[in-house]
Scaffold this active site. Structure first.
Site, PDB file in Angstrom:
ATOM      1  N   HIS A 100     -24.094 -49.702  59.196  1.00  0.00           N
ATOM      2  CA  HIS A 100     -23.761 -49.453  57.960  1.00  0.00           C
ATOM      3  C   HIS A 100     -21.985 -49.155  58.347  1.00  0.00           C
ATOM      4  O   HIS A 100     -21.431 -48.449  58.639  1.00  0.00           O
ATOM      5  CB  HIS A 100     -23.573 -49.532  56.623  1.00  0.00           C
ATOM      6  CG  HIS A 100     -24.890 -50.230  56.066  1.00  0.00           C
ATOM      7  ND1 HIS A 100     -25.388 -50.633  54.818  1.00  0.00           N
ATOM      8  CD2 HIS A 100     -25.854 -50.903  56.929  1.00  0.00           C
ATOM      9  CE1 HIS A 100     -26.567 -51.060  54.886  1.00  0.00           C
ATOM     10  NE2 HIS A 100     -26.772 -51.455  55.988  1.00  0.00           N
ATOM     11  N   GLU A 114     -19.509 -48.361  56.533  1.00  0.00           N
ATOM     12  CA  GLU A 114     -18.908 -47.045  55.353  1.00  0.00           C
ATOM     13  C   GLU A 114     -19.931 -45.785  56.691  1.00  0.00           C
ATOM     14  O   GLU A 114     -19.430 -44.604  55.934  1.00  0.00           O
ATOM     15  CB  GLU A 114     -19.691 -47.112  53.827  1.00  0.00           C
ATOM     16  CG  GLU A 114     -19.118 -48.130  53.030  1.00  0.00           C
ATOM     17  CD  GLU A 114     -20.146 -50.082  53.405  1.00  0.00           C
ATOM     18  OE1 GLU A 114     -19.769 -50.900  52.248  1.00  0.00           O
ATOM     19  OE2 GLU A 114     -20.368 -49.665  54.396  1.00  0.00           O
ATOM     20  N   CYS A 122     -24.262 -50.831  49.732  1.00  0.00           N
ATOM     21  CA  CYS A 122     -25.534 -51.106  49.275  1.00  0.00           C
ATOM     22  C   CYS A 122     -25.853 -50.021  48.504  1.00  0.00           C
ATOM     23  O   CYS A 122     -24.857 -48.658  48.303  1.00  0.00           O
ATOM     24  CB  CYS A 122     -26.071 -51.258  50.795  1.00  0.00           C
ATOM     25  SG  CYS A 122     -26.813 -50.050  51.256  1.00  0.00           S
ATOM     26  N   CYS A 161     -25.329 -46.943  51.105  1.00  0.00           N
ATOM     27  CA  CYS A 161     -24.151 -45.973  51.404  1.00  0.00           C
ATOM     28  C   CYS A 161     -23.145 -46.405  50.144  1.00  0.00           C
ATOM     29  O   CYS A 161     -22.789 -44.904  50.187  1.00  0.00           O
ATOM     30  CB  CYS A 161     -23.031 -47.922  51.585  1.00  0.00           C
ATOM     31  SG  CYS A 161     -23.881 -47.815  53.628  1.00  0.00           S
TER      32      CYS A 161
END
Length: 176
Positions: free
Chosen positions: A54, A56, A84, A87
């Site tokens: 992801h 992040e 999410c 993260c």
């Protein structure tokens, strides 16, 4: 610089992801008005789709390589999509001071989790959160992504349905 300027940088990361047919999420880490690291979503296309890279997480990995390291409590993360659970947990454990996101993740966003239900470690280190910064720009990228006929990532999901049901900023301007 203003928050919108840093979010525009995160949106540029998301545009790069979209140009590579990836889920259009970007993240920029900032401290004392200086960009320290950036990342874009990876691994959403092709046979090797993964749920680890992801934007992040990519940015946090790059932050961890900084020398001298930055004070995590002074870092603000600008994310084009609400982080999410994975993260947000990594952000929290990293001691990041603030998360600013553009577009809400109705399917998996973790910033709205009630901290009273979290273990002490997560509750005590929780960053400040602010949403909706440059929301319209981020929404447009997600609309483009979900409208691609060859896209299969999150096809039919709550996030796709919610996103495609949102009026486009251009539709809002025409109705005014």
């Amino acid at each position: 610089m203003k928050a919108t300027a840093f979010m525009e940088m995160a949106i540029e990361q998301a545009r790069r992801a979209l140009a590579e047919n990836e889920f259009p999420v970007g993240c920029v880490a900032v401290a004392e008005g200086r960009v320290l690291a950036a990342g874009a979503r990876q691994g959403t296309q092709g046979a090797g789709t993964n749920e680890v890279d992801h934007a992040e997480i990519v940015a946090l990995r790059r932050l961890s390589g900084l020398f001298p390291p930055a004070d995590p409590g002074q870092i603000k993360l600008y994310c084009t999509l609400e982080p999410c659970l994975m993260c947000f947990s990594a952000i929290t454990l990293s001691g990041i001071g603030e998360v600013i996101f553009a577009y809400e993740d109705v399917m998996g966003g973790a910033t709205r989790i009630d901290p009273l239900h979290l273990p002490d470690l997560y509750r005590e280190r929780r960053p400040a959160v602010r949403g909706g910064v440059c929301r319209a720009e981020s929404l447009e990228l997600f609309k483009v992504f979900f409208n691609r006929p060859d896209n299969q990532y999150w096809r039919g999901s709550l996030l796709e349905r919610y996103t495609l049901a949102q009026p486009s900023p251009s539709e809002n301007r025409q109705s005014e």
